[in-house]
Scaffold this motif. Structure first.
Motif, PDB file in Angstrom:
ATOM      1  N   VAL A  30       0.886  -1.337  -0.039  1.00  0.00           N
ATOM      2  CA  VAL A  30       0.006   0.015  -0.049  1.00  0.00           C
ATOM      3  C   VAL A  30       0.796   1.265   0.037  1.00  0.00           C
ATOM      4  CG1 VAL A  30      -1.745   1.194   1.330  1.00  0.00           C
ATOM      5  CG2 VAL A  30      -2.024  -1.050   0.935  1.00  0.00           C
ATOM      6  N   LYS A  31       0.316   2.281  -0.886  1.00  0.00           N
ATOM      7  CA  LYS A  31       1.117   3.630  -0.939  1.00  0.00           C
ATOM      8  C   LYS A  31       0.059   4.661  -0.462  1.00  0.00           C
ATOM      9  CE  LYS A  31       4.117   2.578  -4.765  1.00  0.00           C
ATOM     10  NZ  LYS A  31       4.821   3.120  -6.020  1.00  0.00           N
ATOM     11  N   THR A  32       0.618   5.390   0.620  1.00  0.00           N
ATOM     12  CA  THR A  32      -0.282   6.391   0.860  1.00  0.00           C
ATOM     13  C   THR A  32      -0.887   7.490  -0.028  1.00  0.00           C
ATOM     14  OG1 THR A  32       1.429   7.772   2.014  1.00  0.00           O
ATOM     15  CG2 THR A  32       0.662   5.862   3.261  1.00  0.00           C
ATOM     16  N   GLN A  33       0.145   7.637  -1.056  1.00  0.00           N
ATOM     17  CA  GLN A  33      -0.394   8.806  -1.683  1.00  0.00           C
ATOM     18  C   GLN A  33      -1.194   8.356  -3.005  1.00  0.00           C
ATOM     19  OE1 GLN A  33       0.321  12.234  -1.360  1.00  0.00           O
ATOM     20  NE2 GLN A  33      -1.275  12.469  -2.956  1.00  0.00           N
ATOM     21  N   VAL A  34      -2.387   8.681  -3.206  1.00  0.00           N
ATOM     22  CA  VAL A  34      -3.169   8.327  -4.390  1.00  0.00           C
ATOM     23  C   VAL A  34      -2.798   9.388  -5.680  1.00  0.00           C
ATOM     24  CG1 VAL A  34      -5.613   8.187  -5.054  1.00  0.00           C
ATOM     25  CG2 VAL A  34      -5.279   7.648  -2.714  1.00  0.00           C
ATOM     26  N   PRO A  35      -2.441   8.621  -6.711  1.00  0.00           N
ATOM     27  CA  PRO A  35      -2.316   9.409  -7.782  1.00  0.00           C
ATOM     28  C   PRO A  35      -3.461  10.124  -8.321  1.00  0.00           C
ATOM     29  CG  PRO A  35      -2.544   7.138  -8.566  1.00  0.00           C
ATOM     30  CD  PRO A  35      -2.599   7.073  -6.764  1.00  0.00           C
ATOM     31  N   MET A  36      -3.254  11.400  -8.725  1.00  0.00           N
ATOM     32  CA  MET A  36      -4.460  12.255  -9.171  1.00  0.00           C
ATOM     33  C   MET A  36      -4.283  12.525 -10.747  1.00  0.00           C
ATOM     34  SD  MET A  36      -6.110  12.867  -6.505  1.00  0.00           S
ATOM     35  CE  MET A  36      -5.945  12.134  -4.908  1.00  0.00           C
ATOM     36  N   LEU A  37      -5.348  12.030 -11.256  1.00  0.00           N
ATOM     37  CA  LEU A  37      -5.521  11.935 -12.825  1.00  0.00           C
ATOM     38  C   LEU A  37      -6.408  13.082 -13.254  1.00  0.00           C
ATOM     39  CD1 LEU A  37      -5.380   8.299 -13.136  1.00  0.00           C
ATOM     40  CD2 LEU A  37      -3.556   9.664 -13.237  1.00  0.00           C
TER      41      LEU A  37
END
Length: 361
Positions: A354-361
């Protein structure tokens, strides 16, 4: 198509900007309300930097998009913008940074969605079409945040069972993942009254960190309630709810509670969990987190949290997964929904990924 209205204090630039919004939404078939109606679907509410007064909804299902302009470049755009989203009790914030060199329009969501559209003079039509594309999913969505409580939970379940105890333990695991999305202490920005309204209107309890559920039987499932400390779930009907269905006529989740309990609201994602459990008997548990895992398939549209459309989009991805009972799907600009045979299965599969940063598209 739905209806919309523009409210609040407008300077010359915001008058131009909201006129562009009015034209592009009207051209797409949305009706501009001449006066505020209870049934209005979306409100574009201009706010003042010094006094970001909230728009007071008349209907819980009304989406509010606050709009704020500033004429200088902040050091940290997101950190300067996010408090205005919270202070104005909005579902979305349009944060316009306008200097002598450029104009950038940022979009901010409660889950830390954050992306921008630059404005280039002479390209007004193209610019407003891009803005419309970002906002149309909000305008066209149907919130499912109403709850209908029945004091019909059987006495054998009133104090929980092994399934609810596993939910409580899994909540502690979720807490240790440190995925709380709100980057600010909300109580420092809001009065007690506005904090209470925030919890009621968002239905996510002041931006709590995801949710989890586990199947009870073919028709019911247990789920963490909205706005609670996931590391300390104890009380049935308050911390953990028994969801028994969705009532389309009332547009409400049906919830069983023990007698004489003052219940908390269900998570806004309850409609999504219900759809998945209803379609897939082998799904035994679901976890939703505001985080990311690389190489997952995600929804194509950034529908707001708690809407029927987002639930349907997620259910579609689960349906098309190689194994719907063990799927990991992305929610665009939002997070992940993970299905499993049980909660242990889910946490074992995502451990270390799990990565805490959600990519914003």
């Amino acid at each position: 198509m739905g209806s919309f209205i523009v409210t609040g204090e407008k300077n010359p630039f915001l008058s131009w900007f909201t006129a562009g919004l009015k034209d592009v939404f009207s051209s797409a078939g949305y009706r501009y309300a001449q006066k505020l109606e209870e049934a209005v679907g979306i409100v574009f509410h201009c706010i003042n930097k010094e006094r970001p007064r909230p728009f007071r909804r008349k209907a819980q299902a009304t989406f509010v998009v606050s709009i704020l302009e500033r004429e200088d470049e902040p050091e940290h755009v997101f950190k300067s913008a996010y408090p205005y989203l919270i202070k104005s009790l909005a579902n979305h914030l349009i944060y316009i940074v306008r200097t002598s060199e450029k104009t950038d329009v940022y979009f901010v969501t409660p889950e830390q969605g954050f992306y921008k559209i630059p404005y280039n003079p002479g390209q007004e039509a193209f610019f407003f079409r891009r803005v419309f594309k970002r906002l149309e999913p909000i305008a066209s969505s149907q919130l499912v945040i109403n709850n209908h409580f029945s004091e019909d939970l059987h006495e054998t379940l009133a104090n929980g069972n092994e399934i609810t105890r596993k939910i409580s333990l899994s909540g502690k695991k979720l807490d240790k993942m440190n995925l709380l999305p709100a980057p600010f202490p909300l109580e420092e920005y809001l009065t007690f009254r506005d904090m209470r309204r925030l919890k009621k209107l968002y239905g996510i309890g002041g931006l709590s960190f995801g949710n989890l559920s586990s199947r009870q039987d073919e028709k019911r499932f247990w789920m963490s309630a909205s706005g609670i400390n996931k590391a300390n779930m104890k009380v049935i009907g308050q911390d953990i709810l028994c969801i028994k269905g969705y009532n389309p006529e009332k547009n409400a989740m049906e919830i069983s509670i023990p007698p004489h309990v003052t219940p908390r609201r269900a998570s806004v994602d309850a409609i999504e969990h219900w759809m998945i459990y209803k379609e897939h008997p082998n799904v035994g548990a679901i976890v939703h987190i505001h985080a990311w895992i690389d190489d997952v398939e995600a929804t194509e549209v950034n529908y707001p949290c708690g809407t029927l459309q987002l639930a349907e989009a997620v259910a579609h991805l689960v349906r098309n997964a190689d194994d719907p009972s063990r799927a990991i799907v992305g929610l665009k600009n939002h997070g992940l929904t993970i299905t499993g045979r049980d909660l242990d299965d889910i946490f074992e599969r995502i451990d270390g990924r799990v990565k805490t940063q959600v990519p914003m598209l």
